[in-house]
Design an enzyme around this catalytic site. Structure first.
Site, PDB file in Angstrom:
ATOM      1  CD1 TRP A   1      -2.569   1.880   0.559  1.00 19.79           C
ATOM      2  CD2 TRP A   1      -1.215   2.470   2.226  1.00 19.79           C
ATOM      3  NE1 TRP A   1      -2.859   3.187   0.895  1.00 19.79           N
ATOM      4  CE2 TRP A   1      -2.051   3.569   1.913  1.00 19.79           C
ATOM      5  CE3 TRP A   1      -0.270   2.611   3.244  1.00 19.79           C
ATOM      6  CZ2 TRP A   1      -1.972   4.790   2.596  1.00 19.79           C
ATOM      7  CZ3 TRP A   1      -0.184   3.824   3.933  1.00 19.79           C
ATOM      8  CH2 TRP A   1      -1.046   4.896   3.602  1.00 19.79           C
TER       9      TRP A   1
ATOM     10  CD  GLU B   1      -4.625  -1.355   2.257  1.00 17.56           C
ATOM     11  OE1 GLU B   1      -3.459  -1.649   2.599  1.00 17.56           O
ATOM     12  OE2 GLU B   1      -5.487  -0.974   3.073  1.00 17.56           O
TER      13      GLU B   1
ATOM     14  CE  LYS C   1      -6.280   6.049   2.897  1.00 14.51           C
ATOM     15  NZ  LYS C   1      -5.335   6.147   3.995  1.00 14.51           N
TER      16      LYS C   1
ATOM     17  CG  ASP D   1      -8.592  -0.677   4.709  1.00 15.01           C
ATOM     18  OD1 ASP D   1      -9.651  -0.156   5.127  1.00 15.01           O
ATOM     19  OD2 ASP D   1      -7.542  -0.682   5.374  1.00 15.01           O
TER      20      ASP D   1
ATOM     21  CG  HIS E   1      -8.592   2.168   2.088  1.00 16.63           C
ATOM     22  ND1 HIS E   1      -7.346   1.702   1.758  1.00 16.63           N
ATOM     23  CD2 HIS E   1      -8.490   2.606   3.355  1.00 16.63           C
ATOM     24  CE1 HIS E   1      -6.532   1.830   2.794  1.00 16.63           C
ATOM     25  NE2 HIS E   1      -7.205   2.372   3.772  1.00 16.63           N
TER      26      HIS E   1
ATOM     27  CG  HIS F   1      -6.025  -4.265   5.347  1.00 14.64           C
ATOM     28  ND1 HIS F   1      -5.147  -3.223   5.200  1.00 14.64           N
ATOM     29  CD2 HIS F   1      -5.277  -5.393   5.461  1.00 14.64           C
ATOM     30  CE1 HIS F   1      -3.902  -3.707   5.203  1.00 14.64           C
ATOM     31  NE2 HIS F   1      -3.961  -5.018   5.362  1.00 14.64           N
TER      32      HIS F   1
ATOM     33  CG  ASP G   1      -8.790   4.785   6.107  1.00 12.25           C
ATOM     34  OD1 ASP G   1      -9.282   3.728   6.534  1.00 12.25           O
ATOM     35  OD2 ASP G   1      -7.587   4.904   5.801  1.00 12.25           O
TER      36      ASP G   1
ATOM     37  CG  ASP H   1      -7.532   2.705   9.934  1.00 12.81           C
ATOM     38  OD1 ASP H   1      -7.767   1.582   9.473  1.00 12.81           O
ATOM     39  OD2 ASP H   1      -7.027   3.622   9.266  1.00 12.81           O
TER      40      ASP H   1
ATOM     41  CG  ASP I   1      -5.200  -1.411   8.466  1.00  7.19           C
ATOM     42  OD1 ASP I   1      -4.571  -0.975   9.448  1.00  7.19           O
ATOM     43  OD2 ASP I   1      -5.168  -0.873   7.341  1.00  7.19           O
TER      44      ASP I   1
HETATM   45  C1  RNT Z   1      -3.681   2.875   5.063  1.00  2.00           C
HETATM   46  C2  RNT Z   1      -3.837   1.434   4.766  1.00  2.00           C
HETATM   47  C3  RNT Z   1      -2.708   0.559   5.247  1.00  2.00           C
HETATM   48  C4  RNT Z   1      -2.221   0.927   6.629  1.00  2.00           C
HETATM   49  C5  RNT Z   1      -1.299  -0.072   7.246  1.00  2.00           C
HETATM   50  C6  RNT Z   1      -0.580   0.478   8.442  1.00  2.00           C
HETATM   51  O1  RNT Z   1      -4.800   3.603   4.801  1.00  2.00           O
HETATM   52  O2  RNT Z   1      -5.037   0.968   5.264  1.00  2.00           O
HETATM   53  O3  RNT Z   1      -3.106  -0.768   5.181  1.00  2.00           O
HETATM   54  O4  RNT Z   1      -3.271   1.151   7.508  1.00  2.00           O
HETATM   55  O5  RNT Z   1      -0.453  -0.579   6.316  1.00  2.00           O
HETATM   56 ZN    ZN Z   2      -5.425  -1.127   5.195  1.00  2.00          ZN
END
Ligand code: RNT
Ligand code: ZN
Length: 418
Positions: free
Chosen positions: A184, A225, A227, A258, A261, A285, A293, A295, A325
């Site tokens: 990523w 990945e 985004k 993810d 994203h 993820h 995003d 998290d 994640d």
């Molecule tokens: C970032 C991505 C990525 C990170 C990690 C730490 O938006 O989601 O996966 O969160 O690699």
């Molecule tokens: Zn991620």
């Protein structure tokens, strides 16, 4: 009634609608989730002292974050003792462990810098996954890495990617378990770009170069990945969904989605089936985006359950590389990890004890009234009794008992970290 008795009663109730809870429990026991190491130290890592960059952010300053590899390993160990089943550990390149004043920059890291992690994984009998770290580093110039127009910068990160493939293969060979290596990059622009194609073309070429080194594709499962945006990168990201899905499909690597994203009303649960039709494997993820995003810790919420359903009822357990994640620094980090892991498992179990075949039949015969009625009824089935049994069977604390362990650990270990 004790846990076993409650389970026996629940088992009968589920059996009446054609669900085999024993089988569900056994299936869940064999699902390994890749647990991200970075919840334990707010994505800090050990290879440099600068701030977290790349358009991602941790907020909060709950005391007790891991400061050393030893502390992080101890914390991970604690979490694994509270989570049923055997899982994997997901590392970032920034968690390299250097000894005796030795240092290697990201383009020069080697397997030996991760030997301690391999020893740790061997001791636990688990596999390792890996991620090159294309952020939090002085060589991220103007927010760009693999798409940088500066050759020196781009080459540095290409070498990093290659180094990470070698390390991933080392993990797989040492542990006898394939290593998923996820790429990523944060690259993007805050404002409207004058050239959208150029950065993507450079990213594409960089990936081609990274993947050109010889490696064993059965051991290293390279993922990519996507985004939609990051903080300070609101207008354009190089590794968009279209870019990563097309690149992966054309180059024999795996797309990683993810669920933080995408645009807020775009659901990963709805994307899984399409991806499964065109790919042998996909990677996820699982996170919880709150408005962006952000998290947040994974909860037992609608979207997590819906993602789990798509994996289970499409018979895709072996085709989905499942990783978590998130990074919350505002609460006890051991608790954050444990809640997220247990919730992902709960969501899978919830899907496993659904009469999925019957529900499909109802859909295919246009019986949407009954489908809704039955799906709603399922919500008050004795699911908790099956979950508790699963925990007890796997020798981890039942119900909220794990939280007492976390509080004890906070008092005895975390609070001593000044
Ligand atoms: C970032 C991505 C990525 C990170 C990690 C730490 O938006 O989601 O996966 O969160 O690699
Ligand atoms: Zn991620």
């Amino acid at each position: 009634m004790n846990v076993k008795e409650r389970y026996e009663s629940a088992k009968e109730i589920y059996a009446a609608i054609g669900v085999d809870t024993d089988k569900a429990v056994e299936t869940l026991e064999n699902i390994a989730i890749s647990m991200h190491c970075w919840q334990g130290d707010d994505v800090t890592g050990f290879d440099q002292k600068g701030p977290l960059t790349g358009g991602i952010q941790t907020t909060g300053n709950y005391p007790g974050k891991a400061r050393t590899p030893e502390e992080l390993m101890a914390d991970i160990d604690k979490v694994f003792s509270l989570v049923p089943g055997k899982h994997k550990l997901n590392l970032h390149a920034s968690y390299a462990i250097f000894e005796d004043g030795e240092f290697a920059d990201r383009d020069k890291i080697e397997p030996k810098h991760f030997k301690k992690w391999v020893d740790f994984a061997k001791e636990k009998g688990i596999g390792l996954d890996f991620n090159p770290t294309f952020f939090s580093h002085s060589k991220v110039v103007d927010g760009l890495t693999l798409s940088s127009p500066i050759d020196e910068v781009r080459n540095f990160w290409i070498e990093h990617g290659k180094a990470c493939i070698r390390i991933s293969q080392y993990f797989a060979e040492e542990l006898g378990i394939p290593c998923a290596m996820n790429i990523w990059i944060p690259d993007g622009y805050k404002d409207i770009p004058a050239d959208r194609l150029g950065p993507r073309a450079r990213f594409k070429d960089s990936l081609d170069q990274i993947l050109s080194i010889p490696y064993d594709k059965s051991k290293v499962l390279v993922c990519l990945e996507s985004k939609v945006f990051g903080i300070g990168l609101e207008s354009y990201t190089v590794g968009s969904s279209e870019f990563t899905v097309n690149y992966a499909a054309n180059n024999g690597i795996i797309s990683l989605m993810d669920n933080g994203h995408y645009h807020p009303t775009e659901m990963v649960s709805d994307k899984i089936s399409s991806m499964l039709l065109f790919n042998d494997k996909i990677a996820l993820h699982v996170t919880r985006p709150v408005r962006w995003d952000s998290d947040h810790v994974v909860l037992f919420d609608d979207e997590t359950r819906e993602i789990a359903k798509e994996i289970v009822r499409n018979d895709a357990i072996d085709r989905v590389l499942l990783a978590l994640d998130f990074f919350d620094a505002s609460i006890n980090r051991i608790s954050a990890w444990t809640v997220g892991m247990r919730n992902m498992q709960k969501a899978l179990l919830y899907a496993l004890v659904s009469p999925n075949k019957r529900f499909k039949e109802l859909q295919d015969t246009n019986q949407f009234t009954e489908l809704m009625a039955m799906q709603e009824e399922m919500k008050t089935y004795p699911f908790g009794d099956v979950w508790d049994y699963f925990c007890e069977k796997n020798n981890v604390p039942v119900k909220g008992d794990w939280f007492r362990e976390v509080m004890k650990y906070e008092e005895e270990v975390l609070s001593k970290r000044a």
